[in-house]
Design an enzyme around this catalytic site. Sequence first.
Site, PDB file in Angstrom:
ATOM      1  CD  GLU A   1     -72.246 -24.251  -3.890  1.00  0.00           C
ATOM      2  OE1 GLU A   1     -72.722 -24.544  -2.771  1.00  0.00           O
ATOM      3  OE2 GLU A   1     -71.098 -23.835  -4.035  1.00  0.00           O
TER       4      GLU A   1
ATOM      5  CE  LYS B   1     -68.221 -25.532  -4.586  1.00  0.00           C
ATOM      6  NZ  LYS B   1     -67.610 -24.270  -4.087  1.00  0.00           N
TER       7      LYS B   1
ATOM      8  CB  THR C   1     -69.096 -27.849  -1.612  1.00  0.00           C
ATOM      9  OG1 THR C   1     -68.497 -26.815  -0.836  1.00  0.00           O
ATOM     10  CG2 THR C   1     -70.576 -27.547  -1.784  1.00  0.00           C
TER      11      THR C   1
ATOM     12  CG  ASP D   1     -62.406 -20.559  -2.604  1.00  0.00           C
ATOM     13  OD1 ASP D   1     -63.435 -20.641  -3.306  1.00  0.00           O
ATOM     14  OD2 ASP D   1     -62.405 -20.704  -1.370  1.00  0.00           O
TER      15      ASP D   1
ATOM     16  CG  PHE E   1     -65.755 -26.076   3.634  1.00  0.00           C
ATOM     17  CD1 PHE E   1     -65.536 -26.631   2.383  1.00  0.00           C
ATOM     18  CD2 PHE E   1     -66.619 -25.001   3.728  1.00  0.00           C
ATOM     19  CE1 PHE E   1     -66.162 -26.128   1.253  1.00  0.00           C
ATOM     20  CE2 PHE E   1     -67.251 -24.484   2.605  1.00  0.00           C
ATOM     21  CZ  PHE E   1     -67.021 -25.050   1.363  1.00  0.00           C
TER      22      PHE E   1
END
Length: 330
Positions: free
Chosen positions: A99, A135, A159, A17, A181
């Site tokens: 993203e 994303k 996400t 990440d 998350f």
Amino acid sequence: MSTLLEQLKTMTVVVADTGDIKSIQKFTPRDATTNPSLITAAAQMPEYNDVVEGALAWAEKQAGSGAATAKVVGLAIDRLSVEFGLRILRIVPGRVSTEVDARLSYDTAASIEKARYLIGQYEAAGVSRERVLIKLAATWEGIKAAEVLEKEGIHCNLTLLFGMHQAIACAEAGVRLISPFVGRILDWHKKDTGRDSYPPAEDPGVVSVTTIYNYYKKHGYKTEVMGASFRNLGEIIELAGSDLLTIAPSLLSELQSQEGTLERKLDPAKAATMDIPKTPVDETTFRAMHEIDRMAKDKLAEGIEGFSKAIVLLESLLTERLKSLAAKAV
């Protein structure tokens, strides 16, 4: 005895990440994922000056002479995201997540258009769309965009996912992967209850991902579960066995430095034996469930706002860099 990281890799796909190339090289994950905050942070590192300036030069050429600064910067941000992705893909054997601008999170058509553009950039660079995950925020609009994209062979990573309604809607839309998350769920519950901590097995983020994983495996959904946003090692240990886990470099270092026996906690065979009723989620149900889920409602809005601010900061940084380069060229 092997390290916790080595053992984790035998049961879960480990994903880095980070947008920092050096960290990815160090931990040899299969995949890597980035977000606007990580890209903005990487863009400010001196070692990536060439990437930033290359993106700006490319954007100026694409925009044409006399183009407005905002247009050049917009093109440069997309190019920067793709360029980091391309560099990451030279290291990892699997996929990179890139993203879509978080400010498009409630616009299905614009999200689809941006995703197609980003995939086009990767394919123009010789990278197959199979190696890229787009994303999108797990709003209803983002999920509907993903449903269209998946049918085109553009695979998506949904996400900012905090609630079961989001997870079910993603699975029913045929999304390739979701990123619940964990740490942000814990943050909300600590603030809401006034508690300082939770035992790892009772961590609300761990419980949420475990519930989603078991639901997916029980009902045969192909959508992959990738726990994200970890606050501590205990959360990762409790989710060993998840399809994927995306982990920051600091926690990867902890996993790599510790030895011991890592027990598999999530298992599709066990999930298949559980009594878990199926809950269809259409738009009306989604919005009703979202409205009463205070945590998901708060954290989704907060996450979109945070990623949007990161993009605005990156626009400002690139605008200043563009001015600086123009001054040097005079």
